[in-house]
Design an enzyme around this catalytic site. Sequence first.
Site, PDB file in Angstrom:
ATOM      1  CB  THR A  27      -0.913  -0.003   1.246  1.00 54.39           C
ATOM      2  OG1 THR A  27      -1.625  -1.230   1.249  1.00 54.39           O
ATOM      3  CG2 THR A  27      -1.887   1.148   1.236  1.00 54.39           C
ATOM      4  CB  VAL A  28       3.339   2.625   2.406  1.00 60.07           C
ATOM      5  CG1 VAL A  28       4.126   3.924   2.525  1.00 60.07           C
ATOM      6  CG2 VAL A  28       2.337   2.522   3.554  1.00 60.07           C
ATOM      7  CD  GLU A 142       7.681  13.616   8.593  1.00 58.05           C
ATOM      8  OE1 GLU A 142       8.578  14.466   8.649  1.00 58.05           O
ATOM      9  OE2 GLU A 142       6.869  13.435   9.530  1.00 58.05           O
ATOM     10  CB  VAL A 145       5.463   9.331  13.794  1.00 57.40           C
ATOM     11  CG1 VAL A 145       4.505   9.859  14.861  1.00 57.40           C
ATOM     12  CG2 VAL A 145       6.565   8.501  14.434  1.00 57.40           C
ATOM     13  N   GLY A 200     -10.001  -1.043   6.215  1.00 58.01           N
ATOM     14  CA  GLY A 200      -8.597  -1.142   5.803  1.00 58.01           C
ATOM     15  C   GLY A 200      -7.621  -0.269   6.559  1.00 58.01           C
ATOM     16  CD  GLU A 203       0.050  -1.293  11.456  1.00 54.37           C
ATOM     17  OE1 GLU A 203       1.084  -1.891  11.180  1.00 54.37           O
ATOM     18  OE2 GLU A 203      -0.251  -0.199  10.948  1.00 54.37           O
ATOM     19  CG  ASP A 214       0.749   1.520  15.087  1.00 55.51           C
ATOM     20  OD1 ASP A 214       1.598   1.196  14.249  1.00 55.51           O
ATOM     21  OD2 ASP A 214       0.079   2.569  15.014  1.00 55.51           O
ATOM     22  CE  LYS A 218       2.002   4.861  13.969  1.00 54.69           C
ATOM     23  NZ  LYS A 218       0.570   4.719  13.699  1.00 54.69           N
ATOM     24  N   GLY A 315      -2.958   5.286   5.362  1.00 55.22           N
ATOM     25  CA  GLY A 315      -3.517   5.322   4.004  1.00 55.22           C
ATOM     26  C   GLY A 315      -2.440   5.481   2.950  1.00 55.22           C
TER      27      GLY A 315
HETATM   28  N1  HSE Z   1      -2.508   0.921  11.628  1.00 54.61           N
HETATM   29  C1  HSE Z   1      -1.986   2.244  11.747  1.00 54.61           C
HETATM   30  C2  HSE Z   1      -3.131   3.122  12.210  1.00 54.61           C
HETATM   31  C3  HSE Z   1      -1.466   2.701  10.407  1.00 54.61           C
HETATM   32  O1  HSE Z   1      -4.257   2.651  12.333  1.00 54.61           O
HETATM   33  O2  HSE Z   1      -2.897   4.276  12.509  1.00 54.61           O
HETATM   34  C4  HSE Z   1      -0.412   3.732  10.448  1.00 54.61           C
HETATM   35  O3  HSE Z   1       0.626   3.459  11.307  1.00 54.61           O
END
Ligand code: HSE
Length: 450
Positions: A27-28, A142, A145, A200, A203, A214, A218, A315
């Site tokens: 995706t990224v 970048e 986070v 979507g 993670e 997560d 960060k 996203g």
């Molecule tokens: N799964 C993470 C979120 C994606 O929901 O923020 C970005 O780190």
Amino acid sequence: MQGNFAYKIHKTPVMKEIRVGLIGFGTVGQGLAHTLFNQQETLRRKVGATFVLARVADLSVEQLPPPFSKVPLSDSADDVLNDPAIDIVVELIGGMEPARSFLLAAMAEGKHVVTANKALLSVHGKELFAAAAEHHVEIGFEASVGGGIPVIKALKEGLVANKIEVLRGIMNGTANYILTQMTEHSIPFADALADAQQKGFAEADPTYDVEGIDTAHKLAILMSIAYGRHVHLDHITVEGISNLKPVDVEFARQFGYRIKLLAISRNHGDHVEARVHPTMVPEDHMLAMINGPFNAIEFRGDTVGDVLLYGQGAGMMPTGSAVAADVVDIGRNMLSGAVGRVPALSYQSDYFSDPVITPMQELRCPYYLRVNVLDQPGVMAAIAGILGKHGISIRAVIQRGRQAGTEVDIVFRLHESNEAAVNKAVAQIDALPATTLPSVKIRVLIDDRE
Ligand code: HSE
């Protein structure tokens, strides 16, 4: 022609090429590829260089879609790492290994690297940043986070002339989406999670999102930059949102709060707080108004005061925008002979040391406490007695009317109290014969708005 400015091109700049190798076309990765493609002309005008996606490695993609069909594709990262024409290697596969080895190998080859891998940086950051310094290459992160929010650049550069006193925020879109759904539609946690997964945001393993891991990844990264300390995931106390019930959300509302999963660090000079947990936020506080999958990160600097950054924390395209920003920053530094101009973690590496973390038991903040008990005479007095014995003062109390059964929720809003004292009191309350379920304790935001 008053008020009208004409741009004059004095000379045709020599157009340079910055060649990017991408490991991971998920995706990224696709977000980065599309961003470099869509913004090529804009970047040419801004930077005076062309950013070219020169090679892609991905294990599961058989053919790159248009407009990337002509970009060489391989199932081996080595093809990217060993290509001498590639200037910047972008790692977007996530996880610990082989991502760590790929980044180390790229840097050893003298290539600059970019990653969005927050889990990796929060565990192996010390090693990776040391490798970047050793090989005189840049490491951009970048997108690790806040998705598309330029939070790392803001902290490293915009806020450089500040000591950071408070750093806190909503850093996981999935958890924030779930809490928003629970608040707005009074639905249980499991239903809201299923909805988030379907949309979507989550993670691959949603445990990371809902258990605060997560967010802790960060926070470790931001704290490292804010304080010039190697903050590791293990330094952070983490509690998630999976045991919250709609009733907690409802009581929070009655007390004038919203429940948010916050990352919080307060700088006490010789020690710093490092915690992630559900937090009751006053409903008129800006963090209470961040809804859905959005993120918001708040800094208090001793020079600037309060700063709040808000945007999409996940996203394809927002995160692609952040990865591209790193690529462009590195490209600019290469072109101007200024590689290493801004240290990876803002501080000169000589000043880095390990952090001193405030022990959680020493925390002082207001609390919300929900106790589930049999509705019998004397229960309220027993609970109040236990709280009083531990020096905990009650600010407000709500008891839910008796329902079909004989259990009731009693909810206490406690004045600022000590974590250790609250934990001892909760253990005693939970041991009362009338207590039917483990009590739920939620810390309340220390509301020190300037
Ligand atoms: N799964 C993470 C979120 C994606 O929901 O923020 C970005 O780190």
